[in-house]
Design a protein around this motif. Structure first.
Motif, PDB file in Angstrom:
ATOM      1  N   GLY A  30       1.912 -36.302  31.445  1.00 20.79           N
ATOM      2  CA  GLY A  30       2.036 -37.526  32.225  1.00 20.79           C
ATOM      3  C   GLY A  30       1.083 -38.632  31.849  1.00 20.79           C
ATOM      4  O   GLY A  30       1.040 -39.659  32.526  1.00 20.79           O
ATOM      5  N   GLU A  35       4.998 -42.426  29.328  1.00 22.50           N
ATOM      6  CA  GLU A  35       5.077 -41.929  30.703  1.00 22.50           C
ATOM      7  C   GLU A  35       4.464 -42.924  31.679  1.00 22.50           C
ATOM      8  O   GLU A  35       5.001 -43.145  32.782  1.00 22.50           O
ATOM      9  CB  GLU A  35       4.372 -40.580  30.793  1.00 22.50           C
ATOM     10  CG  GLU A  35       5.108 -39.471  30.052  1.00 22.50           C
ATOM     11  CD  GLU A  35       4.207 -38.300  29.711  1.00 22.50           C
ATOM     12  OE1 GLU A  35       4.570 -37.171  30.031  1.00 22.50           O
ATOM     13  OE2 GLU A  35       3.130 -38.540  29.112  1.00 22.50           O
ATOM     14  N   GLU A  39       5.758 -44.886  35.128  1.00 24.41           N
ATOM     15  CA  GLU A  39       4.969 -44.923  36.365  1.00 24.41           C
ATOM     16  C   GLU A  39       4.823 -46.351  36.868  1.00 24.41           C
ATOM     17  O   GLU A  39       4.891 -46.618  38.076  1.00 24.41           O
ATOM     18  CB  GLU A  39       3.577 -44.319  36.111  1.00 24.41           C
ATOM     19  CG  GLU A  39       3.565 -42.838  35.802  1.00 24.41           C
ATOM     20  CD  GLU A  39       4.041 -42.006  36.982  1.00 24.41           C
ATOM     21  OE1 GLU A  39       3.620 -42.262  38.119  1.00 24.41           O
ATOM     22  OE2 GLU A  39       4.872 -41.116  36.760  1.00 24.41           O
ATOM     23  N   PRO A 225      10.348 -38.614  29.121  1.00 24.56           N
ATOM     24  CA  PRO A 225       9.367 -38.781  30.177  1.00 24.56           C
ATOM     25  C   PRO A 225       9.636 -37.993  31.461  1.00 24.56           C
ATOM     26  O   PRO A 225       9.155 -38.384  32.533  1.00 24.56           O
ATOM     27  CB  PRO A 225       9.439 -40.279  30.444  1.00 24.56           C
ATOM     28  CG  PRO A 225      10.904 -40.592  30.285  1.00 24.56           C
ATOM     29  CD  PRO A 225      11.354 -39.714  29.150  1.00 24.56           C
ATOM     30  N   ALA A 228       6.526 -37.231  33.527  1.00 23.90           N
ATOM     31  CA  ALA A 228       5.753 -38.241  34.248  1.00 23.90           C
ATOM     32  C   ALA A 228       5.634 -37.852  35.718  1.00 23.90           C
ATOM     33  O   ALA A 228       6.486 -37.159  36.275  1.00 23.90           O
ATOM     34  CB  ALA A 228       6.410 -39.612  34.104  1.00 23.90           C
TER      35      ALA A 228
END
Length: 288
Positions: A30, A35, A39, A225, A228
């Motif tokens: 993450g 990633e 976010e 990802p 993540a």
């Protein structure tokens, strides 16, 4: 994602982004720029009406993740089997990640046909050739073994993403090879002060043409990802009871031991209309 966010704000609408495509390269914790980009889209899951959903991936049965545990002073090979490919040969790329408190060095051994890997060398045969050693003091090595293939290795100590260490290896079979060849990466544990685990992933660039010949592990096969923090990762199961996970559907956890995928849904033999036809149907499987 930036464009989608802009349109959603202009129209005052919530957004769910569904993603199928993923990648294997990276630390799976993450912390990579990719990633963190996802976010940012949802403000780490804090922004109302901003959700990203990612398929778990189809890597569990492909032997694309390996886990090697070493004690201080031990030596262990990690073997990568590469199929022969048409000209020009495609390269196979792997990444190895571990805690920087541990000190490892690496050498590549001359590739051998898979059926000769465990056989002793014939009497009078020259010893198996090896590359220069890669470690913190010699971080970049490239070369080749005449008639067998070429390689490149790059060592990064304390990667800026997470402070861990990474070794990136790419190998390319010679065009003369007509059988699967196994490249052996010899790992030497010089110092192990924390858990001596190394996790390795094969990056996919087209159809799978390589696999780990040893130490393969179906854990931690989620594609980035999907690793993540705020991305909702989805696995594939059968539609009936008892619950059966799809044979290819990737498993967690992440490398930093977070439980993923968060949810699973029917993804085995799902029937739907086939595009570009008037009456045909199609049956497919997978977490996407």
């Amino acid at each position: 994602l930036k464009f989608i966010d802009q349109v959603a704000k202009e129209r005052g609408k919530p957004v769910v982004v569904n993603i199928s495509q993923g990648m294997n390269a990276g630390a799976h914790d993450g912390r990579s720029a990719l990633e963190l980009g996802f976010e940012h889209f949802s403000d780490g899951g804090r922004m109302p009406g901003r959700i990203v959903v990612k398929s778990a991936g189809n890597e569990r049965a492909r032997q694309g993740h390996a886990e090697v545990t070493l004690l201080a002073g031990s030596v262990e090979p990690l073997n990568l089997e590469c199929d022969p490919v048409p000209f020009p040969p495609s390269k196979s790329s792997i990444e190895l990640w571990w805690r920087s408190a541990n000190k490892f060095s690496f050498r590549l051994l001359e590739p051998l046909p898979s059926d000769q890997l465990t056989k002793p060398l014939p009497a009078g045969a020259p010893p198996r050739r090896v590359s220069d050693t890669v470690d913190r003091t010699n971080p970049d090595v490239e070369g080749g073994f005449s008639g067998k293939g070429s390689y490149r290795m790059s060592f990064i100590s304390r990667h800026p993403d997470n402070g861990d260490s990474v070794l990136k290896v790419s190998v390319k079979n010679s065009t003369m090879q007509v059988v699967p060849m196994v490249w052996s990466l010899q790992i030497v544990a010089q110092r192990v002060s924390q858990q001596g685990e190394i996790h390795a992933w094969i990056e996919r660039d087209g159809p799978p043409n390589s696999r780990f010949h040893n130490h393969a592990n179906e854990r931690m096969t989620l594609t980035v990802p999907g690793t993540a923090y705020s991305v909702i990762t989805v696995g594939a199961i059968g539609a009936g009871a008892p619950i059966m996970v799809g044979a290819a559907s990737s498993y967690g956890p992440t490398r930093d031991d977070r439980r993923k995928p968060e949810v699973a849904a029917p993804g085995i033999d799902i029937a739907a209309a086939r595009g570009a036809t008037a009456t045909d149907g199609s049956t497919m499987r997978g977490p996407s």
